[in-house]
Design a protein around this motif. Structure first.
Motif, PDB file in Angstrom:
ATOM      1  N   ALA A  24       0.831  -1.213   0.000  1.00 22.28           N
ATOM      2  CA  ALA A  24       0.000   0.000   0.000  1.00 22.28           C
ATOM      3  C   ALA A  24       0.858   1.251   0.000  1.00 22.28           C
ATOM      4  N   SER A  25       2.012   1.209   0.659  1.00 24.81           N
ATOM      5  CA  SER A  25       2.915   2.362   0.675  1.00 24.81           C
ATOM      6  C   SER A  25       3.585   2.537  -0.682  1.00 24.81           C
ATOM      7  N   ILE A  26       3.977   1.445  -1.309  1.00 24.16           N
ATOM      8  CA  ILE A  26       4.582   1.531  -2.640  1.00 24.16           C
ATOM      9  C   ILE A  26       3.578   2.106  -3.635  1.00 24.16           C
ATOM     10  N   GLN A  27       2.308   1.701  -3.510  1.00 17.84           N
ATOM     11  CA  GLN A  27       1.270   2.184  -4.424  1.00 17.84           C
ATOM     12  C   GLN A  27       1.109   3.696  -4.365  1.00 17.84           C
ATOM     13  N   ARG A  28       1.425   4.311  -3.238  1.00 15.72           N
ATOM     14  CA  ARG A  28       1.336   5.775  -3.142  1.00 15.72           C
ATOM     15  C   ARG A  28       2.332   6.460  -4.072  1.00 15.72           C
ATOM     16  N   PHE A  29       3.378   5.742  -4.435  1.00 17.42           N
ATOM     17  CA  PHE A  29       4.412   6.309  -5.294  1.00 17.42           C
ATOM     18  C   PHE A  29       4.217   5.936  -6.762  1.00 17.42           C
ATOM     19  N   ALA A  30       3.235   5.102  -7.053  1.00 16.47           N
ATOM     20  CA  ALA A  30       3.044   4.608  -8.414  1.00 16.47           C
ATOM     21  C   ALA A  30       2.532   5.706  -9.347  1.00 16.47           C
ATOM     22  N   GLY A  31       2.929   5.601 -10.601  1.00 13.71           N
ATOM     23  CA  GLY A  31       2.453   6.525 -11.618  1.00 13.71           C
ATOM     24  C   GLY A  31       1.129   6.072 -12.197  1.00 13.71           C
ATOM     25  N   SER A  35       2.882   1.615 -11.759  1.00 11.43           N
ATOM     26  CA  SER A  35       4.238   1.148 -11.500  1.00 11.43           C
ATOM     27  C   SER A  35       5.093   2.249 -10.885  1.00 11.43           C
ATOM     28  N   VAL A  36       6.188   1.824 -10.269  1.00 13.50           N
ATOM     29  CA  VAL A  36       7.199   2.765  -9.791  1.00 13.50           C
ATOM     30  C   VAL A  36       8.484   2.521 -10.577  1.00 13.50           C
ATOM     31  N   GLU A  37       9.369   3.509 -10.534  1.00 13.59           N
ATOM     32  CA  GLU A  37      10.643   3.403 -11.229  1.00 13.59           C
ATOM     33  C   GLU A  37      11.693   2.971 -10.221  1.00 13.59           C
ATOM     34  N   VAL A  38      12.298   1.820 -10.458  1.00 12.05           N
ATOM     35  CA  VAL A  38      13.221   1.195  -9.510  1.00 12.05           C
ATOM     36  C   VAL A  38      14.627   1.152 -10.099  1.00 12.05           C
ATOM     37  N   PHE A  39      15.599   1.550  -9.285  1.00  9.99           N
ATOM     38  CA  PHE A  39      16.994   1.355  -9.690  1.00  9.99           C
ATOM     39  C   PHE A  39      17.523   0.145  -8.944  1.00  9.99           C
ATOM     40  N   LYS A  45      20.642  -0.951 -13.225  1.00  9.15           N
ATOM     41  CA  LYS A  45      19.716  -0.523 -14.277  1.00  9.15           C
ATOM     42  C   LYS A  45      18.388  -0.095 -13.673  1.00  9.15           C
ATOM     43  N   VAL A  46      17.633   0.656 -14.460  1.00  6.21           N
ATOM     44  CA  VAL A  46      16.327   1.168 -14.042  1.00  6.21           C
ATOM     45  C   VAL A  46      15.226   0.285 -14.623  1.00  6.21           C
ATOM     46  N   MET A  47      14.224  -0.021 -13.797  1.00  5.79           N
ATOM     47  CA  MET A  47      13.092  -0.841 -14.232  1.00  5.79           C
ATOM     48  C   MET A  47      11.801  -0.210 -13.743  1.00  5.79           C
ATOM     49  N   ARG A  48      10.730  -0.351 -14.518  1.00  7.39           N
ATOM     50  CA  ARG A  48       9.405   0.039 -14.049  1.00  7.39           C
ATOM     51  C   ARG A  48       8.700  -1.222 -13.561  1.00  7.39           C
ATOM     52  N   LEU A  49       8.326  -1.223 -12.285  1.00  6.50           N
ATOM     53  CA  LEU A  49       7.792  -2.432 -11.664  1.00  6.50           C
ATOM     54  C   LEU A  49       6.500  -2.138 -10.906  1.00  6.50           C
ATOM     55  N   LYS A  50       5.614  -3.121 -10.872  1.00 10.23           N
ATOM     56  CA  LYS A  50       4.392  -3.034 -10.093  1.00 10.23           C
ATOM     57  C   LYS A  50       4.718  -3.241  -8.605  1.00 10.23           C
ATOM     58  N   PRO A  51       3.880  -2.727  -7.715  1.00  9.24           N
ATOM     59  CA  PRO A  51       4.134  -2.883  -6.269  1.00  9.24           C
ATOM     60  C   PRO A  51       4.163  -4.320  -5.781  1.00  9.24           C
ATOM     61  N   ASN A  52       3.588  -5.260  -6.554  1.00 10.64           N
ATOM     62  CA  ASN A  52       3.599  -6.656  -6.124  1.00 10.64           C
ATOM     63  C   ASN A  52       4.809  -7.425  -6.655  1.00 10.64           C
ATOM     64  N   TYR A 238      16.490   1.228  -4.862  1.00  9.35           N
ATOM     65  CA  TYR A 238      15.696   2.361  -4.387  1.00  9.35           C
ATOM     66  C   TYR A 238      14.737   2.712  -5.501  1.00  9.35           C
ATOM     67  N   PHE A 239      13.635   3.402  -5.141  1.00 11.45           N
ATOM     68  CA  PHE A 239      12.623   3.690  -6.158  1.00 11.45           C
ATOM     69  C   PHE A 239      11.991   5.048  -5.924  1.00 11.45           C
ATOM     70  N   ALA A 240      11.256   5.494  -6.927  1.00 10.18           N
ATOM     71  CA  ALA A 240      10.500   6.736  -6.861  1.00 10.18           C
ATOM     72  C   ALA A 240       9.401   6.647  -7.913  1.00 10.18           C
ATOM     73  N   ARG A 241       8.495   7.604  -7.881  1.00  6.96           N
ATOM     74  CA  ARG A 241       7.522   7.653  -8.973  1.00  6.96           C
ATOM     75  C   ARG A 241       8.240   7.869 -10.290  1.00  6.96           C
ATOM     76  N   GLN A 242       9.144   8.869 -10.290  1.00 11.96           N
ATOM     77  CA  GLN A 242      10.025   9.107 -11.436  1.00 11.96           C
ATOM     78  C   GLN A 242      11.397   9.466 -10.888  1.00 11.96           C
ATOM     79  N   LEU A 243      12.378   8.642 -11.162  1.00  8.47           N
ATOM     80  CA  LEU A 243      13.714   8.882 -10.621  1.00  8.47           C
ATOM     81  C   LEU A 243      14.281  10.223 -11.090  1.00  8.47           C
ATOM     82  N   ALA A 244      13.931  10.627 -12.295  1.00  6.41           N
ATOM     83  CA  ALA A 244      14.460  11.879 -12.829  1.00  6.41           C
ATOM     84  C   ALA A 244      13.968  13.092 -12.049  1.00  6.41           C
TER      85      ALA A 244
END
Length: 264
Positions: A24-31, A35-39, A45-52, A238-244
């Motif tokens: 639920a906390s990861i979902q707050r950061f999802a676009g 998905s969130v952007e994970v390094f 490398k950077v990946m876009r991943l679902k919270p599950n 580490y992750f963010a909604r958008q790393l940039a």
């Protein structure tokens, strides 16, 4: 780390992929794509991943009681608080909110420790116990019962004791400490797999709860210091909604964030 598989079909619906930082906390950061952007640090490398995604999880490191009762109660209280902070119904961390934040931070950090180090099985010297079939063991775990088979208790059943013990010690050690709600006007916060000894709890892309900080809007440099701390403390990702959109330190910065106390 290898986990113990369930019976075929997982008849008791045990949680196999156990979130360290809650879904639920990861979902707050999802676009918008969910998905969130994970390094990934190991893969660089950077990946876009679902919270599950399993990257956010340990695999059956703690028992079902610790997952579905102890952990869930702590998570639910925190998610209620996080909602209230996001919607502006809570603007200050008072006595009740402090307890909720500290229980959550301790749980997050403890789960990360479990994922990295595991929990060793315990041999009960001088204690006799029956030999239990896998089916019998799973029935007991589904009923949130501790058990030993052939004189050995599986390490994951001690997780709940550790969660409560670490939590009580953490809260007692930080009795006089206060938390502040901090906001970023533009840039996003990064979320590490764990902040370890730095007491920071990300709530959403532009909101975090930080120890020994007043409620405030941070400067860009202060957000960058928190994000650099997240990168430094990260083990696997580490992750963010958008790393940039997550600023990091690119020059020498003097900031009160640097005085966040490390805690036991």
């Amino acid at each position: 780390m290898k986990y113990e598989p369930t019976q075929p079909g997982n008849p008791h619906r045990f949680t196999i992929n156990q979130h360290v930082f809650p879904k639920a906390s990861i979902q707050r950061f999802a676009g918008m794509d969910g998905s969130v952007e994970v390094f990934s640090i190991p893969h660089q490398k950077v990946m876009r991943l679902k919270p599950n995604n399993p990257i956010f999880c340990a695999q059956r490191v703690w028992d079902q009681r610790t997952e579905a009762v102890i952990g869930k109660q702590i998570e639910d209280r925190f998610q209620t608080l996080a909602d209230a902070i996001e919607w502006g119904r809570v603007t200050k961390i008072g006595i009740w909110e402090k307890r909720v934040v500290e229980e959550f931070f301790s749980l997050w950090r403890t789960r990360q420790r479990f994922r990295n180090e595991g929990l060793d099985d315990v041999t009960l010297n001088g204690v006799t116990s029956e030999t239990l079939t896998k089916a019998e063991q799973e029935v007991l775990e589904s009923k949130h019962t501790l058990y030993a088979s052939d004189g050995v208790m599986k390490g994951r059943f001690l997780a709940g004791i550790h969660v409560i013990g670490y939590q009580d010690n953490f809260i007692q050690a930080n009795e006089s400490m206060q938390w502040g709600i901090v906001r970023s006007p533009v840039h996003h916060f990064l979320v590490p797999d764990s902040f370890e000894d730095m007491m920071i709890v990300p709530v959403s892309p532009r909101v975090a709860i930080v120890a020994d900080m007043p409620d405030c809007v941070l400067t860009d440099d202060e957000v960058a210091v928190i994000n650099q701390t997240a990168i430094t403390r990260s083990t696997n990702f580490y992750f963010a909604r958008q790393l940039a959109k997550a600023s990091i330190i690119r020059r020498s910065v003097v900031s009160p964030i640097g005085n966040i106390l490390r805690r036991p």
